[in-house]
Design an enzyme around this catalytic site. Structure first.
Site, PDB file in Angstrom:
ATOM      1  CD  GLU A 301      -3.409   6.629   6.908  1.00 23.54           C
ATOM      2  OE1 GLU A 301      -3.610   5.544   6.345  1.00 23.54           O
ATOM      3  OE2 GLU A 301      -2.280   7.153   7.015  1.00 23.54           O
ATOM      4  CD  GLU A 323       1.110   3.868   1.482  1.00 19.52           C
ATOM      5  OE1 GLU A 323       0.719   5.049   1.590  1.00 19.52           O
ATOM      6  OE2 GLU A 323       0.659   2.944   2.198  1.00 19.52           O
TER       7      GLU A 323
HETATM    8  N1  TRP Z   1      -0.119   2.180   5.194  1.00 22.82           N
HETATM    9  C1  TRP Z   1       0.293   3.152   6.175  1.00 22.82           C
HETATM   10  C2  TRP Z   1       0.143   4.504   5.507  1.00 22.82           C
HETATM   11  O1  TRP Z   1      -0.882   5.068   5.510  1.00 22.82           O
HETATM   12  C3  TRP Z   1       1.711   2.958   6.621  1.00 22.82           C
HETATM   13  C4  TRP Z   1       1.924   2.237   7.911  1.00 22.82           C
HETATM   14  C5  TRP Z   1       1.232   2.377   9.058  1.00 22.82           C
HETATM   15  C6  TRP Z   1       2.947   1.317   8.205  1.00 22.82           C
HETATM   16  N2  TRP Z   1       1.765   1.609  10.018  1.00 22.82           N
HETATM   17  C7  TRP Z   1       2.811   0.948   9.547  1.00 22.82           C
HETATM   18  C8  TRP Z   1       3.986   0.789   7.462  1.00 22.82           C
HETATM   19  C9  TRP Z   1       3.699   0.070  10.141  1.00 22.82           C
HETATM   20  C10 TRP Z   1       4.870  -0.085   8.056  1.00 22.82           C
HETATM   21  C11 TRP Z   1       4.739  -0.453   9.392  1.00 22.82           C
HETATM   22  O2  TRP Z   1       0.982   4.993   4.868  1.00 22.82           O
HETATM   23 ZN    ZN Z   2      -0.454   5.308   3.042  1.00 20.80          ZN
END
Ligand code: TRP
Ligand code: ZN
Length: 885
Positions: A301, A323
């Site tokens: 994160e 990602e």
């Molecule tokens: N962006 C988040 C990660 O660090 C992924 C994520 C968190 C997410 N909560 C979510 C994706 C809810 C879809 C729905 O990877």
């Molecule tokens: Zn991520």
């Protein structure tokens, strides 16, 4: 019939006609009825002339709309099912919308919802449109100001992105806080948290000497377990500075943990929100793997702050842009924290178990998909893990310095903007003077490429020629594939196990004992000179590309690599390959009736050389115990499943079980001695060396638990009772959960941890994964356990998802009862939380390689799901893909 949305296509991308410049949000928070005022300054962007103002919104109760201060009548705007549309115009416009929400009733956990007494948001990927009407797309970047108003008693803590600017009290017992985020951001990075939470504080001084206040919020009782996350955060901040020169950019950095969360965590600007599972760890309640996972997710994160937040994605098809880069760095970071080689083996193992299966199944898609219906279904192994492998290949091609240069060029060029995967690859290519057009195919083509390699030694010419053929199987909507640009890292070992200096036939001098060969053609021939004897090829070192390697090696060659190679991945892979062949042979041999007519399947015996090799790993032969533990493990069910056709899963698990038992019998004394030797009686610390010893020790215990003798039984019970940490305790209990003498310990554990959700999840999982014959009945009973909740993603994961994905012997029961159970749970969970139900529905993805009787059963189950009333769009997409021809 279920509802599925129309597909969104990548090539249909158009820049936004209206963009937002500033947003002022006011939340009057109440779990039953929250009023949200969003005042957005919009500006006509791409194109000229008047265009309608279209604001995304879903399931909202609209109270009022004002434009430039004037209230609109209902005839002055249009409300479609998913948008608020104002008539065409141009220039600038200030739109103020007031919406009403009921957070407590929001069980989908996207948008504004409640977890215990805490109110919070989850906006990625499309949650912001469930809060207010807004251009909810990542290429609209705006500055946010957010005021939270709430009852001070129930919600003393009020958080949002950026810096806290102002606060005050109202006469009615409510208080308010205003937050300002100076960095323009897309709506998916917005977040708020309101609750009664305690905090743990720390600081970090950046390279340039700025002090950042770090703060972890969690429920008061969980704070003693949050120190590890705080420490991991500091380490990640230092690591990203040192490796890539990337520094944090706000004065405060806040992490919050909650118990109800759909994924691992979320990188909201300056306000990361975590599933408690990835924020809390202490020796008593968390295993070594849990400690490691906290580090990885906290770092992941944090790394998004530059890759995702400062540079964001143009559209959701570019998801892997952020990602892949965040996973790549979290994997490297985790490796540096402990052992790069061991981390690599673990990451590769996960990739091959999960992503390879995804790439071979009905949900296969490129790292950058071409179309989607429900974007929340695209947070996949392919986008994350294969995405990370693609980045890693760039590192392999250009080296540490070249890669760093490329990443810095990308970040500098696109800071404050929304970028695409091409732009990233181009920036890295340009920084290294290389054209990466062909490399881009890694983003475009789905499916796991195959490398078929043959080696030919010419004794007279003293050459060794490797012929490498690349191919890629068809995937949905992609019948034919183009050749890829693949880095193949290799070495050659002499028969004595020594690495040979490498010189290609057209070179004048050798350049070391390892090199990266770049494959671009369907067939590549590599001829090495000065090779006096037939060498053993050590290929795909470090798993230099996410491909399946087919290289015929003899048993002796494999064991030589396993014992003598200096690449941990190749060592592990060589033994793993040996196991795979043995298990497949045993499975296939079971097909043939024995000549003497006996019921028992024929059983190729354990090769003595393998037994010797494993025995060697159990003595102090210099192998890192963490690596030895990985090398001793049998391939998992999924790995074997992916290599077979017309599979009977029950028989496959029986082959695995029997082989484990046989190894346990054969190596009993060695397992016992190793378990004894590694028991140093020192108190628990989460440190690489200690964790490695525990891993090896518990691998031994796991094998021993296959045996019925009293010495083993007492060993198990003793370790369960005496352990001073969760790693050792859970290892013993995991073994006991498969045995009839484990009842008491299991009950004791459930009782002891009844008020600790994260540990109770482990207890549910032990039941879900148990190999005991009564496991299905017990799992069905646990659905009615007072502590079970189908509204909590972790709990559903611990019981139902664990059962359907990780207990193949029972899930694939010949009478179809496992499938029926899954379908019933999918429908129940779907009514509350579509994202979690869609994940669960993936349990059928492998159905096409099952035996005909089971295929028929799954087909019927999927068919009934497809016809089910009111199934969500998310789950419908997974079911439809699984059924697509
Ligand atoms: N962006 C988040 C990660 O660090 C992924 C994520 C968190 C997410 N909560 C979510 C994706 C809810 C879809 C729905 O990877
Ligand atoms: Zn991520």
């Amino acid at each position: 019939m279920s509802q599925i949305g129309a597909p969104v296509r990548r090539l249909d991308y158009r820049p936004p006609e209206w963009t937002a410049e500033t947003v002022e949000l006011t939340f009057e928070l109440d779990p039953d009825r929250t009023r949200t005022t969003a005042r957005t300054l919009l500006r006509r962007a791409a194109g000229d002339g008047p265009a309608p103002v279209r604001l995304d919104g879903r399931d909202l109760e609209l109270e009022s709309v004002r434009v430039d201060g004037r209230a609109l009548g209902p005839e002055e705007y249009e409300l479609t099912g998913d948008a608020l549309v104002l008539p065409p115009r141009t220039g600038r416009i200030e739109v103020e919308v007031v919406t009403l929400l009921e957070p407590k009733a929001n069980t989908a956990l996207t948008g504004l919802y409640a977890s215990g007494g805490t109110l919070l948001t989850q906006c990625e990927p499309e949650g912001f449109r469930r809060i207010t009407y807004y251009p909810d797309r990542p290429d609209v970047l705006a500055s946010y100001t957010c005021t939270l108003v709430a009852d001070e008693e129930a919600f003393p803590v009020l958080l949002s992105n950026g810096d806290r600017r102002d606060a005050g009290r109202l006469p009615d017992g409510r208080h308010w806080v205003t937050w300002v985020d100076p960095h323009p951001k897309p709506s998916y990075l917005f977040a708020l948290v309101a609750g009664r939470l305690g905090h743990l504080d720390g600081t970090f001084r950046t390279r340039s000497g700025r002090d950042v206040a770090l703060r972890v919020y969690a429920e008061e009782s969980a704070l003693p377990r949050c120190g590890h996350a705080l420490e991991a955060l500091r380490a990640a901040m230092a690591w990203d500075e040192e490796r890539f020169g990337l520094e944090y950019d706000l004065d405060t950095y806040t992490l919050v943990g909650v118990d109800d969360f759909n994924m691992g965590a979320m990188e909201n600007k300056g306000l990361n929100i975590f599933n408690s599972l990835y924020l809390q760890a202490d020796p008593e309640t968390a295993t070594d793997d849990d400690f490691a996972a906290v580090e990885t997710v906290v770092a992941h994160e944090y790394f998004h702050n530059w890759t995702g937040n400062r540079v964001t994605c143009r559209d959701m098809f570019q998801l892997s842009l952020k990602e892949g880069l965040a996973v790549y760095r979290d994997e490297r970071f985790s490796g540096d924290r402990r052992s790069p080689g061991v981390q690599r083996v673990r990451d590769v193992r996960a990739l091959r178990e999960r992503q390879f299966a995804e790439d071979a199944g009905p949900q296969a898609h490129p790292v950058r998909p071409d179309e989607y219906r429900e974007i929340s279904n695209f947070y996949t192994w392919t986008v994350y893990k294969k995405g990370s492998e693609v980045i890693r290949m760039l590192h392999t091609l250009f080296g540490e310095e070249g890669f760093r240069r490329g990443l810095r060029a990308y970040v500098t060029r696109y800071d404050g903007q929304a970028a695409t995967c091409e732009q990233f690859v181009e920036a890295v290519g340009e920084a290294n003077g290389t054209d990466l057009t062909q490399f881009m195919r890694w983003y475009e083509q789905a499916g796991t490429p195959v490398l078929d390699v043959t080696a030919h030694h010419d004794a007279e010419a003293r050459t060794c020629t490797l012929t490498v053929r690349q191919s890629c199987p068809p995937t949905p909507r992609q019948p034919y594939k183009q050749p890829l640009h693949i880095p193949l890292t290799l070495a050659l070992l002499g028969p004595d196990g020594r690495h040979l200096p490498l010189r290609l036939a057209d070179e004048t001098a050798p350049t070391g004992t390892e090199r990266v060969c770049e494959l671009r053609e369907p067939v590549t021939t590599l001829t090495f000179a000065d090779v006096p004897e037939r060498p053993v090829p050590s290929l795909l070192r470090g798993f230099s590309a996410p491909v399946r390697l087919r290289l015929p090696l003899t048993a002796e060659e494999r064991l030589l690599l396993a014992a003598r190679d200096d690449d941990p991945f190749v060592r592990w892979e060589s033994l793993h390959g040996f196991f795979v062949d043995l298990l497949l042979e045993r499975y296939r041999a079971g097909d043939a009736p024995r000549a003497d007519g006996a019921a028992d399947a024929p059983h190729p015996p354990l090769p003595q050389a393998l037994v010797e090799a494993l025995g060697g790993l159990l003595t102090e032969d210099g192998t890192d115990p963490a690596l030895a533990a990985l090398m001793l493990e049998l391939p998992c069910f999924g790995t074997l499943f992916g290599l077979l056709d017309e599979v009977d899963p029950v028989r496959l698990t029986a082959v695995l079980d029997r082989t484990r038992q046989e190894l346990a019998h054969t190596l009993r004394e060695r397992f016992l001695a190793c378990h004894r030797r590694l028991d140093d009686g020192r108190p628990y610390v989460f440190a690489a060396a200690d964790a490695g010893r525990r891993a090896l020790r518990n691998t031994c215990l796991g094998y021993l638990a296959e045996l019925e003798d009293p010495e083993v039984a007492s060993l198990l019970h003793r370790q369960y009772a005496m352990a001073d940490n969760m790693t050792d305790r859970l290892a013993a209990l995991t073994a006991l959960a498969d045995r009839t003498d484990g009842e008491e310990a299991l009950a004791e554990f459930g009782e002891r941890w009844r008020d600790h959700p994260l540990v109770l999840d482990k207890w549910f999982s032990l039941h879900a994964r148990s190999r005991r014959p009564d496991a299905p009945a017990r799992v069905r009973r646990l659905i009615h356990h007072p502590a079970y909740s189908e509204a909590n993603p972790n709990r559903v994961g611990a019981l139902v998802i664990a059962y359907c994905f990780d207990n193949p012997a029972h899930f694939h029961a010949a009478d179809g009862s496992g499938y029926a159970f899954a379908a019933e749970q999918i429908r129940r969970v779907d009514a509350l939380n579509p994202q979690v139900a869609a994940r669960l529905a993936g349990c059928f993805d492998g159905w096409r390689v099952l035996d005909p009787a089971r295929r028929e059963l799954v087909l019927r189950t999927l068919g009934s799901l497809r016809e089910a009333q009111g199934l969500s769009a998310e789950t419908s997409e997974i079911v439809n893909n699984a059924l697509a021809p």
